[in-house]
Scaffold this active site. Structure first.
Site, mmCIF file in Angstrom:
data_model
loop_
_atom_site.group_PDB
_atom_site.id
_atom_site.type_symbol
_atom_site.label_atom_id
_atom_site.label_comp_id
_atom_site.label_asym_id
_atom_site.label_seq_id
_atom_site.Cartn_x
_atom_site.Cartn_y
_atom_site.Cartn_z
ATOM 1 N N GLU A 195 0.832 -1.204 0.000
ATOM 2 C CA GLU A 195 0.000 0.000 0.000
ATOM 3 C C GLU A 195 0.869 1.259 0.000
ATOM 4 O O GLU A 195 0.577 2.240 -0.708
ATOM 5 C CB GLU A 195 -0.928 0.003 1.218
ATOM 6 C CG GLU A 195 -2.096 -0.966 1.112
ATOM 7 C CD GLU A 195 -3.127 -0.729 2.203
ATOM 8 O OE1 GLU A 195 -3.369 0.454 2.560
ATOM 9 O OE2 GLU A 195 -3.697 -1.718 2.702
ATOM 10 N N SER A 262 6.279 -19.930 -1.143
ATOM 11 C CA SER A 262 6.241 -21.367 -0.864
ATOM 12 C C SER A 262 5.637 -22.096 -2.050
ATOM 13 O O SER A 262 4.971 -21.487 -2.905
ATOM 14 C CB SER A 262 5.418 -21.713 0.391
ATOM 15 O OG SER A 262 5.949 -21.094 1.537
ATOM 16 N N ASP A 334 -5.278 -10.377 1.421
ATOM 17 C CA ASP A 334 -5.139 -8.974 1.795
ATOM 18 C C ASP A 334 -5.720 -8.790 3.191
ATOM 19 O O ASP A 334 -6.899 -8.482 3.360
ATOM 20 C CB ASP A 334 -5.857 -8.075 0.784
ATOM 21 C CG ASP A 334 -5.595 -6.589 1.050
ATOM 22 O OD1 ASP A 334 -4.869 -6.280 2.006
ATOM 23 O OD2 ASP A 334 -6.118 -5.761 0.300
ATOM 24 N N ASP A 337 -4.824 -3.246 6.173
ATOM 25 C CA ASP A 337 -5.239 -1.987 5.561
ATOM 26 C C ASP A 337 -4.689 -0.831 6.376
ATOM 27 O O ASP A 337 -4.760 -0.832 7.617
ATOM 28 C CB ASP A 337 -6.778 -1.863 5.509
ATOM 29 C CG ASP A 337 -7.378 -2.499 4.261
ATOM 30 O OD1 ASP A 337 -6.614 -2.942 3.390
ATOM 31 O OD2 ASP A 337 -8.620 -2.551 4.178
ATOM 32 N N ASP A 522 -15.465 -9.452 -2.322
ATOM 33 C CA ASP A 522 -15.357 -10.881 -2.032
ATOM 34 C C ASP A 522 -14.038 -11.459 -2.526
ATOM 35 O O ASP A 522 -13.828 -12.666 -2.468
ATOM 36 C CB ASP A 522 -16.534 -11.638 -2.676
ATOM 37 C CG ASP A 522 -17.871 -11.225 -2.091
ATOM 38 O OD1 ASP A 522 -17.926 -10.983 -0.871
ATOM 39 O OD2 ASP A 522 -18.854 -11.117 -2.851
#
Length: 821
Positions: A195, A262, A334, A337, A522
């Site tokens: 961000e 990974s 995510d 924030d 979503d």
């Protein structure tokens, strides 16, 4: 003159003798803490005697009769081999590193205090289920039994590092283990940095549309347009007029691009020659000496389990039982924030809330500093989360006047039951039970890959933030925290986490790639690991109808770069066969030799080849040429190659070839011009750095794996004994991933790789194999400090057997733990 000579001889002899005595004393004190694996120890807290059998690689096989005793044994074994590592991780979580290391770790302590991870961990202990609480208590008792043994037996304070830094051996607590899970979450969290970089780049670019080039989305639909960051944060200057702020040492917060990676994949019986399921997993973390991973086997009420543990945490994090195998990869959910918080101009103790000014939740915290006065930090929290200062993560460059920045993050939960989820997965008997256990998982978010005797599955673990569809930046840029739509609306139910069961093709896998395409809010994430490794993995998996344990090993060790295969024909299209004859020693001749070598190369990042060095140096110079004039000093932050960016530029996707023109020059440069200039830059750098002919270059020299000791790795002389360096193959975008440092001096050093590799075959479970990157011991005088490292470097493995007799057959010692009478 003769008298002077005699005195010189005496002084030199005395100096040599003093040096020898010093070495002897140091060795004696250091060797006192070497654990004795072959002994009988009376300890308090056991229900009955049991044995810890150390196999030939010093992997403890804990043969207890009860689960509590097994966790006691794991705590004891961890403390035998990794007590310093555990202590360092605990102090990191507590924000108490500066008590040992002085001013150089103050910024790290400030960050951890502001995040309040240790207090959140203490609160989370009560949220664990009964089985996990019992395991945490038993594990702590095992660690403390070893600490008591060290204190009573004068065993060199437990590790040589304690002599140097003088840290006390405080008893281990259940909260310490929960806190280590949160430290791991911090190491794997990278969305905060993304961000910040997106906001800084948005401010730096004159053409906002070019943001989609330099920070491209992984191909696929469902991504909406974003506003300019300047419209969300009024009052900020364009980056060209601002200077980045210095950032302190912020370990364990990851450097951008090294937050987590990974590989994991599994095949059901229909895709295996042996008609038994297969699973491979190699989680990627920063390389250290010793490795973060520690191999162990425990006998539990649910059966034997074996695999990779993290010292300080009482669970097999990745591994297998008789009936189930499980692996983890970073999901790139995510789960962070940043929020802009407006300060009340009349009262700096208040910030703007949804319905008016609100007071910060504040607390003072004192950081004790070795050889310096203590520092008092005022911790501030808003409804959105803790406030972070502008001096960390370059937040000051994107925070407008009269504002501060706060962080929402799923790991900041006082009821974090991730430890219970890990315990449930370890006890699960099949895929369904493991999927059910995953509901308690909070952070760090992971993709869980599973294989039992009947099938395979994959599911995203971790709490997914519920965001408002009207969020101003969709969580991709810091947004005003006083606007309700920008705030989290809780978390989504576990059933919404992406899940893949009973795959039609019989195979599931993850290389940190984009796993699902759902429209915001979503979605899972806009940021993913990369799009190159998954292409190579898909080609290898679909290239065979059926697979074996050995084919899975082959794929784990694959070093072909799809990025190189894609980019070289693009950037060299007009250079390849258009050169003219040139005299030996000229730049033109050197360029022609380099192009001839690359024209015959198949993209394999093999440690013995010169082509990967030329390719990597060319791409690094090319990216810098493309972005330097547009981004200025911010270009230094893009210290590793972004393949999708370069591909967009050379394919001229949405006009991306505009990056090739140097804005500050009168001429209009083409992409071919920039590619040629960048190749010349790279060849000059290679000559200055390695001073050899191109054909004599070795990728392994540039791509050396660097396992550095966290505190002794910079000490003169001693660093040669504690650091481990290995020539390695692979690169940033190969399945055998070895992520490069991006540093100016050694840009291609391998600093982030698969510290653990495991392949499990349920047709013949005892043929399963695993390896870690260093050795079991954290003691540099132990032969087990680096004995597994050369096997790891060569791509070799050791057996993963639950047969106790095989462990005893070549045991380096058997420790018998008996309860005190």
């Amino acid at each position: 003159m003769r008298l002077l000579f005699r005195w010189l001889v005496r002084l030199v002899s005395f100096a040599i003798l003093a040096g020898v005595l010093a070495v002897v004393v140091v060795y004696y004190l250091g060797s006192r803490s070497l654990p004795d694996y072959d002994k009988r120890v009376e300890v308090a807290g056991l229900s009955q005697p049991f044995e810890i059998v150390r196999d030939n690689s010093s992997i403890p096989h804990i043969m207890a009769e009860t689960d509590e005793d097994a966790f006691f044994g794991l705590g004891y074994a961890h403390a035998q081999d990794r007590l310093w590592q555990m202590t360092l991780l605990r102090r990191t979580a507590q924000g108490r590193l500066s008590e040992m290391f002085g001013t150089r770790t103050v910024e790290t302590d400030k960050l951890l205090r502001r995040l309040d991870l240790y207090n959140l961990a203490r609160q989370s202990v009560a949220a664990q289920d009964t089985r996990t609480q019992a395991a945490l208590r038993a594990y702590s008792a095992g660690v403390n039994a070893r600490i008591d043994e060290i204190n009573q037996g004068s065993l060199g304070r437990g590790a040589p590092e304690f002599f140097v830094f003088g840290a006390e051996l405080a008893p281990w607590q259940p909260a310490d283990s929960v806190a280590l899970v949160k430290v791991l979450a911090l190491q794997l969290a990278g969305h905060l940095q993304e961000e910040v970089l997106r906001a800084r780049t948005s401010l730096a670019l004159d053409d906002e549309e070019r943001l989609a080039d330099i920070l491209p989305d992984i191909p696929g639909s469902g991504v909406a347009a974003l506003p300019e960051y300047a419209s969300l944060a009024p009052g900020l200057p364009r980056f060209a007029e601002a200077q980045p702020q210095a950032e302190g040492a912020l370990w364990p917060a990851p450097k951008r691009g090294l937050a987590g990676a990974s590989n994991a994949w599994a095949a059901d019986a229909t895709r295996a020659t042996s008609e038994g399921t297969l699973l491979a997993n190699d989680p990627h973390l920063g390389l250290t000496a010793p490795s973060i991973w520690y191999l162990a086997r425990m006998e539990l009420s649910s059966g034997g389990v074996i695999g990779g543990t993290i010292p300080g945490i009482p669970a097999i994090m990745v591994g297998r039982s008789e009936t189930l195998g499980w692996g983890l990869t970073s999901s790139y959910l995510d789960d962070q924030d940043l929020h802009l918080e407006e300060l009340n101009p009349d009262n700096s103790e208040q910030y703007r809330g949804v319905d008016g000014w609100r007071r910060f939740e504040t607390r003072r915290s004192i950081i004790e500093i070795k050889d310096a006065p203590p520092v008092t930090v005022t911790l501030r929290w808003t409804e959105n989360g803790p406030v972070l200062p502008g001096t960390q993560f370059d937040l000051g460059t994107i925070t407008p006047p009269g504002h501060v920045m706060s962080l929402s993050w799923t790991a900041l939960s006082p009821e974090d039951t991730t430890m219970s989820a890990a315990m449930g997965i370890m006890h699960a008997g099949d895929v369904d039970e493991a999927l059910e256990a995953g509901e308690s998982y909070v952070a760090p978010s992971q993709m869980l890959t599973l294989a039992d005797e009947d099938g395979v599955a994959m599911k995203l673990l971790g709490r997914m933030p519920a965001r408002d569809a009207n969020h101003q930046s969709q969580g991709r840029l810091p947004a005003p925290g006083w606007i309700e739509a920008n705030r989290w609306q809780g978390t989504l139910p576990y059933r919404d986490n992406p899940e893949f069961t009973e795959p039609a093709g019989g195979i599931v896998g993850n290389t940190n790639n984009k796993v699902i395409d759902r429209p915001f809010p979503d979605h899972v994430s806009f940021e993913w690991g990369d799009s190159q490794r998954v292409r190579r993995w898909r080609a290898l998996m679909q290239g065979r109808e059926v697979h074996t344990r050995d084919s899975f090993i082959e794929f784990q060790l694959d070093t072909v770069s799809e990025a190189a295969r894609t980019l070289l024909p693009l950037i060299g299209a007009d250079l390849w066969f258009t050169g003219e004859a040139a005299p030996e020693g000229t730049p033109e001749r050197r360029r022609r030799v380099a192009l001839d070598l690359l024209s015959e190369w198949n993209g394999e990042m093999n440690e013995h080849l010169p082509e990967p060095v030329i390719y990597a140096a060319w791409l690094r110079a090319l990216q810098d040429r493309l972005i330097r004039d547009d981004l200025g000093p911010l270009a230094d932050t893009y210290d590793r190659v972004e393949p999708l960016f370069i591909e967009r530029v050379f394919r001229d996707v949405d006009g991306a070839s505009a990056w090739c023109d140097i804005v500050r020059s009168a001429a209009e440069e083409s992409c071919t011009d920039i590619a040629r200039l960048a190749l010349d830059d790279a060849l000059v750098w290679i000559e200055e750095t390695y001073g050899t002919t191109l054909a004599s270059l070795r990728w392994g020299t540039a791509h050396e794996a660097v396992h550095e000791h966290s505190v002794l790795g910079e000490v003169p002389v001693l660093r040669y004994f504690v650091n481990i360096r290995q020539s390695t193959s692979g690169g940033d975008f190969t399945l055998q991933r070895g992520a490069t440092s991006g540093d100016e001096t050694n840009p291609f050093q391998n600093v982030h790789a698969a510290g653990y590799r495991g392949v499990y075959d349920f047709a013949d479970p005892d043929s399963s194999v695993f390896i870690i990157a260093t050795g079991q011991s954290g003691h540099f005088l132990s032969r087990h400090y680096d004995d597994l490292g050369q096997l790891w470097r060569r791509g070799e493995y050791i057996p993963m057997s639950l047969d106790p007799e095989l462990a005893r057959a070549a045991a380096v010692g058997i420790t018998e733990l008996v309860p005190t009478e």
